[in-house]
Design a protein around this motif. Structure first.
Motif: not given
Ligand SMILES: *[C@@H]1O[C@H](CO)[C@@H](O)[C@H](O)[C@H]1NC(C)=O
Ligand SMILES: *[C@@H]1O[C@H](CO)[C@@H](O)[C@H](O)[C@H]1NC(C)=O
Ligand SMILES: *[C@@H]1O[C@H](CO)[C@@H](O)[C@H](O)[C@H]1NC(C)=O
Ligand SMILES: *[C@@H]1O[C@H](CO)[C@@H](O)[C@H](O)[C@H]1NC(C)=O
Ligand SMILES: *[C@@H]1O[C@H](CO)[C@@H](O)[C@H](O)[C@H]1NC(C)=O
Ligand SMILES: *[C@@H]1O[C@H](CO)[C@@H](O)[C@H](O)[C@H]1NC(C)=O
Length: 890
Positions: A591-598, A178-182
């Motif tokens: 930031s941590h709880r946001q899993h959608h880039e940007d 998955p993307p890193d942000v996830q």
């Protein structure tokens, strides 16, 4: 797999099950539950603890105090080790001689999560690799007189997925990770497990392990009933119904008997000779319904009731009754209509229920918790009731979660919520190795048999977005390799899943993917050039940068099965999983709880198009105001888009239109984090869900501008025709007492249509209201009949962005809470000295629901009710209540 969830409760159902799912000569089947307290250990033996079954490792660790709440702050990262370890569940039990002496004793697992070896008294009895399957193992000869030890060795799902990936060396099966942000785990497509458990763009990575459904022994001498399903089919030529009943039976030997099916209420009864076994067999019977009887039909929410009949199933051998059970039968037909439309290229795409075209209104369902054992009946009830109460008639059970528990579908049956049921494949390519296909085949057979009796399910769909992923090359697959992936795609979804579904269930349509061009995709070899083509099938559409107030940015699709905007949950939902330093929009936590880039930035950019962003000097106030403004933005964006779809149901514009579905992404949340949901984790309604009550109303006025002309459409999902006019009120931002009104002529509004009811240049409208300009005034409007009676909600239209509104004051809103005379419910009476948009009432952590919220106050006073979900008081509510409106945040 028994009928328990389904037992009829109608007064007319006088027969109770004599022996619930028993079919044997003289004796009952014996069942021994192995649920309850097991012990659990990790691979090196450093942890030993009691563990509840059904349950999972994370829940057990938390219950025994080994870990904190996994949802607290950054714990998803801290507890990553749990899913990298292997775990063993052990239980010791005794069995009666009576049970052991049966011809056949089965050890049954309704759900193992996921990869396991099962040992009984030291002997391996079987292996599992699929969370979505029921497994049973014959264990009669292994059971002892005294203690029996049952062990389930679970392999790390993360390690397993990675091993399977390594073994698949010929070509990659993307996405690898998955993307890193996830902050998730890799290769989830290699394991038949809830795909979002390795992380998603709205959820954490908690790759669960455990026994997530019941475990038991089943013992019998002759045969046992595994599954009953009943599917009503309608013959339009004969205008008659028949019920296709299937008995799935496990039989030690060939057994003969007689089966009688009857629905006394419909004067229908038939008896059949039947032969069962040996082994697992499926016996089908058809009960014809007396055509002279008037069959009451099941209707979607808002279109009628959801009546059912009790089908009695009796089995006898040599004249002795050996089986007596009953099954709920709901009569309804469903067709997915894809046919040419006059004046438009492409094909229609809409559902016809009982012959009536129905606009699907609703949302998409994701798992209600990372740990399925936490999804209590009350959680399901609250969420599904919330859907029905917001005038939804449909939910799509999205393909990255789980096939939901029986109760979910029973509740949908009762509430009239149509279910678009995906198979559990999402946003990925999948392998087609033999063992993978075999386990999927079994999964599909079992799930279709388990679920097909539910009238709520109106369509099966093979996967989420995998046609689009392949067609529009999400994974950078070289052109030369594309045929390999196309072949795998067709093998899995068409040659296997579709073939099985068509074999097992002829009563409802099957689509291969979503979004898809449907019949056109099939023409193009199952993967269309552009599966997002608005002239065919369904679409998913997201844009975060385009102005959501501009309806021109939305595709005028046949069916919108996904679209949406993110927002943050309220402070009271975040508070239990965070600490003071987290309470800012720029914190690590946010930031941590946001899993959608940007995602966090996108929300503010979208909000800033029309609203002043919060700028309080008090950091906590600024944080909670920011949460609020994201909800305002989301509610208004999804409202605009949904209203566009609803008003597009009757028209064709430049070849596009005839939209017949609006399912926004997403209904519910899996944890406390920003997401596209309209209901927060815990059940609190976001502003969007309150808005949905209105924008999904059966009769709805929709207002918008086209080239400086105001248009108001009357949208009606009713069966009856109405005569309606639009009543528009022009208010001044500065003064609620300055208003002028305008009414259109009465026009016919046919049932099931959207018609233009008012068309007026904005300039002319404002000229008729002397003091007004675009910047100083706003509009509200509703529909009314010739007698002046209002139909549907009052709607609003802003003539400028509220950030540019001239004269908008910070209101002085006072609130008074009182207990209603009946008790348990409270009224909140608000007084405001000026116009106040998006008035939001929040009672913090007092759980419950307002009748209306996030509303526009153009009158000086208004009253709403609050229903609490636990005992509370006027004092507590008054203390907890905060009122925020748009002008309060800057
Ligand atoms: C045993 O496993 C746990 C959990 O993975 C780990 O934290 C611990 O260090 C291990 N203990 C030993 C002695 O290897
Ligand atoms: C888990 O089991 C697998 C397979 O037996 C093994 O390769 C792996 O080392 C085990 N993991 C741990 C943490 O013991
Ligand atoms: C159908 O209903 C009619 C009227 O109730 C009854 O006379 C007849 O016997 C029924 N037929 C069957 C096959 O049940
Ligand atoms: C936020 O995270 C970064 C990187 O992990 C860390 O260096 C920093 O100290 C954290 N800030 C706070 C306020 O916790
Ligand atoms: C707000 O309104 C209330 C009640 O009308 C009044 O008592 C109060 O003085 C007002 N507050 C302000 C700041 O104007
Ligand atoms: C907040 O923004 C508003 C509107 O731009 C401005 O009038 C006000 O002075 C700002 N307040 C602070 C504290 O910066």
């Amino acid at each position: 797999m028994s009928l328990r969830g389904d037992v009829c409760v109608l007064v007319s159902c006088v027969l109770l099950s004599l022996f619930s799912d028993v079919l044997s000569l003289t004796e009952q089947k014996l069942t021994g539950s192995l649920n309850g307290k097991w012990s659990l250990s990790n691979s090196n033996g450093s942890l030993w603890l009691p563990a509840q079954v059904p349950g999972c490792v994370h829940t057990a660790l938390q219950q025994q105090g080994f870990i904190q709440d996994p949802y607290f702050r950054f714990n998803d990262l801290s507890y990553r080790w749990i899913a990298l370890d292997n775990w063993t569940y052990t239980t010791t039990f005794t069995v009666s001689t009576q049970l052991r002496s049966k011809q056949k004793v089965l050890l049954v697992f309704d759900g193992v999560d996921t990869v396991a070896s099962i040992l009984l008294n030291g002997v391996v009895v079987g292996e599992t690799d699929n969370m979505f399957r029921r497994y049973d193992f014959s264990v009669g000869e292994l059971l002892n007189d005294g203690d029996n030890v049952l062990k389930v060795d679970l392999l790390s799902p993360v390690v397993y997925a990675s091993e399977r990936r390594k073994a698949h060396s010929a070509y990659r099966v993307p996405p690898e990770c998955p993307p890193d942000v996830q902050k998730g785990e890799c290769h989830v497509n290699f394991i038949r497990k809830e795909q979002s458990s390795f992380s998603w763009d709205w959820g954490p990575s908690f790759p669960t392990m455990g026994l997530w459904r019941d475990v038991r022994l089943e013992a019998f001498n002759v045969l046992q009933l595994l599954q009953v399903s009943s599917v009503p089919l309608y013959n339009s030529g004969l205008s008659s119904w028949r019920i296709q009943l299937e008995l799935h039976v496990d039989s030690v030997q060939t057994t003969n008997g007689r089966i009688t099916l009857s629905i006394p209420e419909l004067d229908s009864e038939e008896t059949f000779d039947a032969q069962f076994g040996p082994g697992k067999t499926k016996n089908g019977f058809t009960l014809h319904i007396n055509t002279s009887a008037d069959v009451k039909l099941w209707w979607p929410n808002g279109h009628g009731d959801q009546p059912f009949y009790c089908l009695s199933i009796r089995g006898s051998q040599d004249g002795i009754l050996v089986l007596s059970t009953e099954s709920k039968v709901y009569f309804r037909t469903v067709e997915l209509v894809q046919e040419p439309i006059v004046g438009s290229p492409g094909l229609s795409f809409y559902f016809r229920i009982n012959g009536k075209p129905i606009f699907l209104k609703g949302s998409n369902w994701i798992p209600a918790h990372s740990f399925q054992d936490r999804v209590a009946p009350a959680v399901l009830r609250n969420l599904l009731q919330s859907a029905a109460d917001a005038n939804m008639n449909a939910l799509r059970v999205w393909g990255g979660g789980v096939y939901e528990q029986d109760l979910f579908y029973s509740l949908c049956d009762e509430l009239g919520i149509m279910v678009w049921q995906d198979f559990m494949f999402a946003c990925a390519m999948y392998p087609t190795a033999d063992d993978f296909i075999q386990t999927v085949r079994e999964e599909v057979i079992q799930q279709v048999r388990r679920l097909k009796s539910h009238p709520s399910i109106v369509i099966w769909s093979g996967n989420n977005e995998n046609e689009a992923a392949l067609a529009t090359d999400w994974f950078n697959i070289p052109v030369t390799q594309k045929p390999v992936y196309l072949k795998d795609y067709v093998t899995l979804y068409v040659d296997n899943i579709r073939a099985i579904v068509q074999q097992e269930d002829q009563s409802r349509p099957f689509l291969v993917s979503s979004p898809t061009n449907g019949a056109e995709s099939e023409q193009e070899g199952w993967v269309a050039g552009n599966p997002y083509d608005p002239h065919y099938g369904d679409t998913h559409f997201y844009s975060y940068v385009l102005d959501c107030w501009d309806w021109r940015t939305f595709p005028q699709t046949r069916f919108a099965s996904e679209y949406g905007f993110q927002s943050w949950p309220s402070f009271s939902t975040l508070q239990p999983v965070s600490v003071k330093e987290d309470w800012s929009y720029s914190s690590n936590f946010s930031s941590h709880r946001q899993h959608h880039e940007d995602g966090n930035r996108q929300m503010l950019l979208q909000a800033a198009l029309h609203f002043n962003l919060p700028n309080s000097t008090d950091p906590l106030r600024r944080f909670s105001d920011t949460l609020y403004i994201t909800q305002v933005m989301q509610a208004e964006c999804v409202k605009t888009q949904t209203e566009f779809y609803r008003r597009s149901r009757s028209e064709i514009v430049e070849g596009k239109g005839h939209t017949m579905g609006a399912l926004y992404w997403q209904l519910n949340d899996i944890w406390q984090a920003p997401s596209w949901s309209s209901i927060e984790f815990g059940g609190k309604w976001k502003m969007l869900h309150y808005f949905a009550q209105d924008f999904f109303a059966a009769v709805l006025p929709v207002g918008f501008e086209d080239a400086d002309t105001l248009l108001i459409y009357a949208v009606s999902d009713l069966s009856d025709d109405l005569q309606l006019r639009a009543a528009v009120t022009v208010y001044s931002w500065a003064d609620p007492d300055l208003a002028c009104t305008l009414k259109s002529d009465l026009l016919p509004v046919p049932g099931g249509s959207a018609v233009v009811i008012l068309k007026q240049p904005v300039a002319a409208l404002l000229a008729g209201c002397g003091h007004c300009t675009r910047l100083t005034c706003l509009l509200t409007f509703h529909l009314e009949d010739g007698g002046g009676e209002q139909h549907g909600p009052t709607n609003h239209h802003f003539l400028c962005s509220p950030k540019d509104a001239e004269g908008l004051q910070r209101p002085n809103i006072t609130a008074k809470v009182e207990e209603d005379e009946t008790g348990g419910s409270y009224s909140v009476t608000l007084h405001s000295d000026s116009v106040a948009p998006f008035v939001w009432l929040d009672v913090g952590n007092v759980p419950g629901r307002f009748t209306s919220n996030g509303f526009l106050m153009v009158t000086r006073s208004t009253t709403v009710s609050f229903t609490a979900w636990r005992p509370t008081s006027v004092a507590e509510l008054s203390r907890s209540l905060s009122v925020t409106s748009l002008r309060d945040v800057y």
